[in-house]
Every structure is written in structure tokens, then in C-alpha cells.
Design a protein around this motif. Structure first.
Motif, PDB file in Angstrom:
ATOM      1  N   ALA A  16     -28.797 -43.931  74.700  1.00 44.77           N
ATOM      2  CA  ALA A  16     -28.766 -44.549  73.373  1.00 44.77           C
ATOM      3  C   ALA A  16     -27.825 -43.788  72.445  1.00 44.77           C
ATOM      4  O   ALA A  16     -27.080 -44.392  71.656  1.00 44.77           O
ATOM      5  CB  ALA A  16     -30.178 -44.599  72.780  1.00 44.77           C
ATOM      6  N   GLY A  17     -27.852 -42.460  72.553  1.00 41.67           N
ATOM      7  CA  GLY A  17     -26.964 -41.656  71.727  1.00 41.67           C
ATOM      8  C   GLY A  17     -25.503 -41.899  72.034  1.00 41.67           C
ATOM      9  O   GLY A  17     -24.670 -41.977  71.120  1.00 41.67           O
ATOM     10  N   MET A  18     -25.162 -42.031  73.305  1.00 39.30           N
ATOM     11  CA  MET A  18     -23.768 -42.287  73.664  1.00 39.30           C
ATOM     12  C   MET A  18     -23.312 -43.645  73.130  1.00 39.30           C
ATOM     13  O   MET A  18     -22.181 -43.796  72.656  1.00 39.30           O
ATOM     14  CB  MET A  18     -23.609 -42.237  75.192  1.00 39.30           C
ATOM     15  CG  MET A  18     -23.849 -40.852  75.807  1.00 39.30           C
ATOM     16  SD  MET A  18     -22.727 -39.565  75.165  1.00 39.30           S
ATOM     17  CE  MET A  18     -23.813 -38.714  74.006  1.00 39.30           C
ATOM     18  N   TRP A  19     -24.194 -44.652  73.169  1.00 36.90           N
ATOM     19  CA  TRP A  19     -23.813 -45.959  72.640  1.00 36.90           C
ATOM     20  C   TRP A  19     -23.729 -45.944  71.126  1.00 36.90           C
ATOM     21  O   TRP A  19     -22.947 -46.697  70.532  1.00 36.90           O
ATOM     22  CB  TRP A  19     -24.785 -47.038  73.127  1.00 36.90           C
ATOM     23  CG  TRP A  19     -24.467 -47.470  74.514  1.00 36.90           C
ATOM     24  CD1 TRP A  19     -25.183 -47.243  75.648  1.00 36.90           C
ATOM     25  CD2 TRP A  19     -23.301 -48.173  74.938  1.00 36.90           C
ATOM     26  NE1 TRP A  19     -24.547 -47.751  76.742  1.00 36.90           N
ATOM     27  CE2 TRP A  19     -23.389 -48.340  76.329  1.00 36.90           C
ATOM     28  CE3 TRP A  19     -22.199 -48.686  74.259  1.00 36.90           C
ATOM     29  CZ2 TRP A  19     -22.404 -48.999  77.064  1.00 36.90           C
ATOM     30  CZ3 TRP A  19     -21.217 -49.339  74.991  1.00 36.90           C
ATOM     31  CH2 TRP A  19     -21.333 -49.496  76.373  1.00 36.90           C
ATOM     32  N   GLU A  20     -24.517 -45.089  70.473  1.00 34.03           N
ATOM     33  CA  GLU A  20     -24.380 -44.957  69.019  1.00 34.03           C
ATOM     34  C   GLU A  20     -23.000 -44.379  68.671  1.00 34.03           C
ATOM     35  O   GLU A  20     -22.403 -44.772  67.662  1.00 34.03           O
ATOM     36  CB  GLU A  20     -25.485 -44.067  68.441  1.00 34.03           C
ATOM     37  CG  GLU A  20     -26.865 -44.695  68.444  1.00 34.03           C
ATOM     38  CD  GLU A  20     -27.032 -45.757  67.372  1.00 34.03           C
ATOM     39  OE1 GLU A  20     -26.039 -46.209  66.786  1.00 34.03           O
ATOM     40  OE2 GLU A  20     -28.184 -46.150  67.129  1.00 34.03           O
ATOM     41  N   PHE A  21     -22.499 -43.442  69.472  1.00 32.62           N
ATOM     42  CA  PHE A  21     -21.132 -42.953  69.258  1.00 32.62           C
ATOM     43  C   PHE A  21     -20.141 -44.108  69.368  1.00 32.62           C
ATOM     44  O   PHE A  21     -19.222 -44.243  68.552  1.00 32.62           O
ATOM     45  CB  PHE A  21     -20.779 -41.870  70.282  1.00 32.62           C
ATOM     46  CG  PHE A  21     -21.208 -40.488  69.895  1.00 32.62           C
ATOM     47  CD1 PHE A  21     -20.750 -39.902  68.726  1.00 32.62           C
ATOM     48  CD2 PHE A  21     -22.061 -39.750  70.707  1.00 32.62           C
ATOM     49  CE1 PHE A  21     -21.132 -38.626  68.359  1.00 32.62           C
ATOM     50  CE2 PHE A  21     -22.451 -38.468  70.349  1.00 32.62           C
ATOM     51  CZ  PHE A  21     -21.989 -37.898  69.174  1.00 32.62           C
ATOM     52  N   ALA A  22     -20.324 -44.954  70.391  1.00 33.14           N
ATOM     53  CA  ALA A  22     -19.417 -46.084  70.587  1.00 33.14           C
ATOM     54  C   ALA A  22     -19.490 -47.060  69.414  1.00 33.14           C
ATOM     55  O   ALA A  22     -18.491 -47.684  69.053  1.00 33.14           O
ATOM     56  CB  ALA A  22     -19.749 -46.805  71.895  1.00 33.14           C
ATOM     57  N   CYS A  23     -20.684 -47.166  68.802  1.00 35.00           N
ATOM     58  CA  CYS A  23     -20.862 -48.072  67.656  1.00 35.00           C
ATOM     59  C   CYS A  23     -20.403 -47.446  66.349  1.00 35.00           C
ATOM     60  O   CYS A  23     -20.434 -48.102  65.307  1.00 35.00           O
ATOM     61  CB  CYS A  23     -22.336 -48.466  67.542  1.00 35.00           C
ATOM     62  SG  CYS A  23     -22.926 -49.539  68.861  1.00 35.00           S
ATOM     63  N   GLY A  24     -20.012 -46.183  66.378  1.00 37.30           N
ATOM     64  CA  GLY A  24     -19.533 -45.537  65.175  1.00 37.30           C
ATOM     65  C   GLY A  24     -20.612 -44.960  64.293  1.00 37.30           C
ATOM     66  O   GLY A  24     -20.358 -44.650  63.128  1.00 37.30           O
ATOM     67  N   ASN A  25     -21.830 -44.809  64.812  1.00 33.66           N
ATOM     68  CA  ASN A  25     -22.945 -44.285  64.027  1.00 33.66           C
ATOM     69  C   ASN A  25     -23.175 -42.818  64.394  1.00 33.66           C
ATOM     70  O   ASN A  25     -23.897 -42.498  65.328  1.00 33.66           O
ATOM     71  CB  ASN A  25     -24.211 -45.107  64.292  1.00 33.66           C
ATOM     72  CG  ASN A  25     -25.380 -44.685  63.420  1.00 33.66           C
ATOM     73  OD1 ASN A  25     -25.277 -43.743  62.641  1.00 33.66           O
ATOM     74  ND2 ASN A  25     -26.492 -45.385  63.568  1.00 33.66           N
ATOM     75  N   THR A  26     -22.553 -41.917  63.666  1.00 34.14           N
ATOM     76  CA  THR A  26     -22.642 -40.480  63.972  1.00 34.14           C
ATOM     77  C   THR A  26     -24.059 -39.958  63.807  1.00 34.14           C
ATOM     78  O   THR A  26     -24.510 -39.119  64.595  1.00 34.14           O
ATOM     79  CB  THR A  26     -21.683 -39.693  63.063  1.00 34.14           C
ATOM     80  OG1 THR A  26     -20.357 -40.206  63.221  1.00 34.14           O
ATOM     81  CG2 THR A  26     -21.696 -38.212  63.409  1.00 34.14           C
ATOM     82  N   PHE A  27     -24.752 -40.425  62.792  1.00 31.64           N
ATOM     83  CA  PHE A  27     -26.123 -39.973  62.550  1.00 31.64           C
ATOM     84  C   PHE A  27     -27.030 -40.312  63.737  1.00 31.64           C
ATOM     85  O   PHE A  27     -27.711 -39.454  64.285  1.00 31.64           O
ATOM     86  CB  PHE A  27     -26.663 -40.616  61.268  1.00 31.64           C
ATOM     87  CG  PHE A  27     -28.075 -40.240  60.945  1.00 31.64           C
ATOM     88  CD1 PHE A  27     -28.358 -39.092  60.227  1.00 31.64           C
ATOM     89  CD2 PHE A  27     -29.136 -41.041  61.349  1.00 31.64           C
ATOM     90  CE1 PHE A  27     -29.664 -38.737  59.933  1.00 31.64           C
ATOM     91  CE2 PHE A  27     -30.440 -40.709  61.059  1.00 31.64           C
ATOM     92  CZ  PHE A  27     -30.712 -39.557  60.344  1.00 31.64           C
ATOM     93  N   GLY A  28     -27.053 -41.589  64.133  1.00 30.69           N
ATOM     94  CA  GLY A  28     -27.882 -41.999  65.259  1.00 30.69           C
ATOM     95  C   GLY A  28     -27.466 -41.327  66.553  1.00 30.69           C
ATOM     96  O   GLY A  28     -28.313 -40.954  67.371  1.00 30.69           O
ATOM     97  N   ALA A  29     -26.160 -41.178  66.760  1.00 33.07           N
ATOM     98  CA  ALA A  29     -25.668 -40.544  67.977  1.00 33.07           C
ATOM     99  C   ALA A  29     -26.118 -39.094  68.060  1.00 33.07           C
ATOM    100  O   ALA A  29     -26.553 -38.622  69.113  1.00 33.07           O
ATOM    101  CB  ALA A  29     -24.138 -40.623  68.020  1.00 33.07           C
ATOM    102  N   THR A  30     -26.039 -38.374  66.950  1.00 31.43           N
ATOM    103  CA  THR A  30     -26.453 -36.974  66.933  1.00 31.43           C
ATOM    104  C   THR A  30     -27.949 -36.849  67.183  1.00 31.43           C
ATOM    105  O   THR A  30     -28.395 -35.995  67.959  1.00 31.43           O
ATOM    106  CB  THR A  30     -26.100 -36.327  65.584  1.00 31.43           C
ATOM    107  OG1 THR A  30     -24.690 -36.452  65.364  1.00 31.43           O
ATOM    108  CG2 THR A  30     -26.488 -34.856  65.553  1.00 31.43           C
ATOM    109  N   ALA A  31     -28.720 -37.711  66.534  1.00 38.66           N
ATOM    110  CA  ALA A  31     -30.175 -37.655  66.689  1.00 38.66           C
ATOM    111  C   ALA A  31     -30.590 -37.954  68.126  1.00 38.66           C
ATOM    112  O   ALA A  31     -31.288 -37.155  68.766  1.00 38.66           O
ATOM    113  CB  ALA A  31     -30.845 -38.627  65.728  1.00 38.66           C
ATOM    114  N   PHE A  32     -30.181 -39.093  68.655  1.00 37.02           N
ATOM    115  CA  PHE A  32     -30.628 -39.484  69.985  1.00 37.02           C
ATOM    116  C   PHE A  32     -30.116 -38.535  71.074  1.00 37.02           C
ATOM    117  O   PHE A  32     -30.858 -38.159  71.982  1.00 37.02           O
ATOM    118  CB  PHE A  32     -30.186 -40.915  70.293  1.00 37.02           C
ATOM    119  CG  PHE A  32     -30.904 -41.953  69.477  1.00 37.02           C
ATOM    120  CD1 PHE A  32     -32.238 -41.820  69.161  1.00 37.02           C
ATOM    121  CD2 PHE A  32     -30.238 -43.083  69.024  1.00 37.02           C
ATOM    122  CE1 PHE A  32     -32.916 -42.766  68.413  1.00 37.02           C
ATOM    123  CE2 PHE A  32     -30.899 -44.044  68.274  1.00 37.02           C
ATOM    124  CZ  PHE A  32     -32.238 -43.888  67.966  1.00 37.02           C
ATOM    125  N   SER A  33     -28.846 -38.160  70.995  1.00 30.93           N
ATOM    126  CA  SER A  33     -28.293 -37.271  72.025  1.00 30.93           C
ATOM    127  C   SER A  33     -28.976 -35.913  71.995  1.00 30.93           C
ATOM    128  O   SER A  33     -29.298 -35.340  73.045  1.00 30.93           O
ATOM    129  CB  SER A  33     -26.783 -37.100  71.812  1.00 30.93           C
ATOM    130  OG  SER A  33     -26.119 -38.342  71.844  1.00 30.93           O
TER     131      SER A  33
END
Length: 236
Positions: free
Chosen positions: A93-110
Motif C-alpha cells: 500500500a505504501g509503494m502505491w501511495e508513492f505512485a499516487c503522489g501521496n508522500t504522507f500515506g506512503a511514509t506511514a504505510f511503508s
């Protein structure tokens, strides 16, 4: 709700505007995008519910053990969840948040996906981590150091969430309390009630994560009802 980057080439992939702190991409008229809209016009789905619900389920199981629910005291039952759900699913989920441009979600999930992988590695026999301490009080202090790092990280995430929505703020607030009480319980192993308090806050955290995840999984245009998370004011 303010949009971020409404022009071509701004915001998300293909110039699609996005919510700076939320989990979703939005169309120019403010409606949510669907995951796939016809052949040849594919858009990213929302990875937020996957990450939130995976986190909630794994946290709930470990927290029930921490409060000794039904007399269960050994946390080994959480290993499978920590590897497959809290770890792998959240990391994806975190990697896909990076792809979606959501740094906050990507950092949290990863990051929390990494947390569950790390925690599972401590419990798995054969890694040698527990054997190295040989049942000494050093193990409790070492676990305290481990939890201290995550307490600090979660506090940073709490500060970063203050202009997102109330659901996320409460999630990180109670998660930080969870890490704080578990950390104190590790440094003071004789104080069993402190660890149980951490487990109690963990249960609260899990149900908040379930709620926020469900609110993203049931969009207005696809469900019969919505779950409000109460957007907080943002800077102009």
C-alpha cells in the motif's frame, strides 16, 4: 475541499488533481475517481483502505495479547499477520501511495509495514535475536529502545497529520500513546498494568484505523451511507 494541482501536468498522474493529505485522487469537479474507467483509460485505485485495515487487524490481535485477553500471553500468534498483512500488505500500500503522489500515506504505510516485519523477526525462532539475550533484563531494555524509536516516529506522523482530518489525528494520537505505554512497560517489566494499558490503547487505535479505512472504502457514489472523518482546516 481544496484541490492541489488542477492544471495539466500538476497533481497526480496525468495532471489529475489530488488531495494533499487525503488518500484519494479527485476529478476537476471534486468527485472521486474510480479505479478503472474503461479500456485504455486506467487510473490508480485507492491504496488507503488496504493499508489502514491491514494495520488495524494486526494491531488488534497484538493488543488483545498485550491485555492478556482470554488468558493469552504469548505474542507468537501475531507472526503470520505481521509478515503477511501488517508487513507485506502495508508495504505494498505504501509503494502505491508513492505512485499516487501521496508522500504522507506512503511514509506511514511503508514505515509501519517495516515495523511489523521487524517485530516478526524478533519473535521468529531461528533469527537468534531473542536467544542473544538469553532471558536477561537486557531484552526488556532492548525492546524499550525499539519502542522508543517508534514512539518518536509516530509523534512526527501525528504532527504531520494535524491538517488532514480528525480521524487520522486520533489514529496517530492513540497509536503514540500505545507505543509510549508499551515502551514504559518494557523499561519497567514489573509494572504489568502499564503494558496492559498500552494494549488497551492499541485496541482503541485498531478500531479507529478500521473506521478510517472503512470511510475510504465506502465512497459517496458507491455506498448507501458514508462515514465522516471531519476534514480539518488547511492553510491557504
Amino acid at each position: 475541499m481544496p484541490l492541489n494541482g488542477a492544471g495539466p501536468g500538476a497533481g497526480g498522474p496525468g495532471g489529475v488533481p489530488r488531495n494533499e493529505f487525503g488518500w484519494n485522487f479527485f476529478n476537476a469537479d471534486g468527485t472521486r475517481q474510480m479505479a478503472i474507467q474503461g479500456p485504455g483509460h486506467r487510473k490508480f485505485g485507492n491504496p488507503g483502505p488496504l493499508g489502514l485495515i491491514s494495520f488495524a487487524s494486526t494491531t488488534l490481535i497484538l493488543s488483545l495479547v498485550n491485555v492478556n485477553a482470554r488468558g493469552v500471553k504469548e505474542p507468537n500468534i501475531v507472526i503470520g499477520m505481521a509478515l503477511g498483512v501488517g508487513g507485506l500488505a502495508q508495504l505494498l500500500a505504501g509503494m502505491w501511495e508513492f505512485a499516487c503522489g501521496n508522500t504522507f500515506g506512503a511514509t506511514a504505510f511503508s514505515s509501519y509495514g517495516g515495523f511489523w516485519f521487524a517485530y516478526a523477526s524478533v519473535l521468529i525462532p531461528g533469527t537468534g535475536i531473542l536467544d542473544a539475550y538469553n532471558g536477561t533484563t537486557d531484552l526488556d531494555n532492548a525492546l524499550g529502545f525499539f519502542l522508543l524509536a517508534w514512539f518518536i516516529f509516530t509523534f512526527i506522523m501525528l504532527m504531520a497529520s494535524l491538517r488532514s482530518n480528525l480521524g487520522l489525528v486520533l489514529l496517530f494520537f492513540f497509536l503514540d500513546l500505545t507505543f509510549m505505554f508499551l515502551m514504559i512497560g518494557s523499561f519497567l517489566p514489573a509494572k504489568v498494568n502499564i503494558t496492559k494499558a498500552g494494549g488497551g490503547f492499541g485496541i482503541v487505535t485498531a478500531f479507529i484505523a478500521y473506521y478510517v479505512g472503512a470511510s475510504e472504502l465506502i465512497p459517496r457514489e458507491a455506498g448507501y451511507f458514508t462515514l465522516p472523518v471531519y476534514q480539518l482546516p488547511r492553510r491557504d
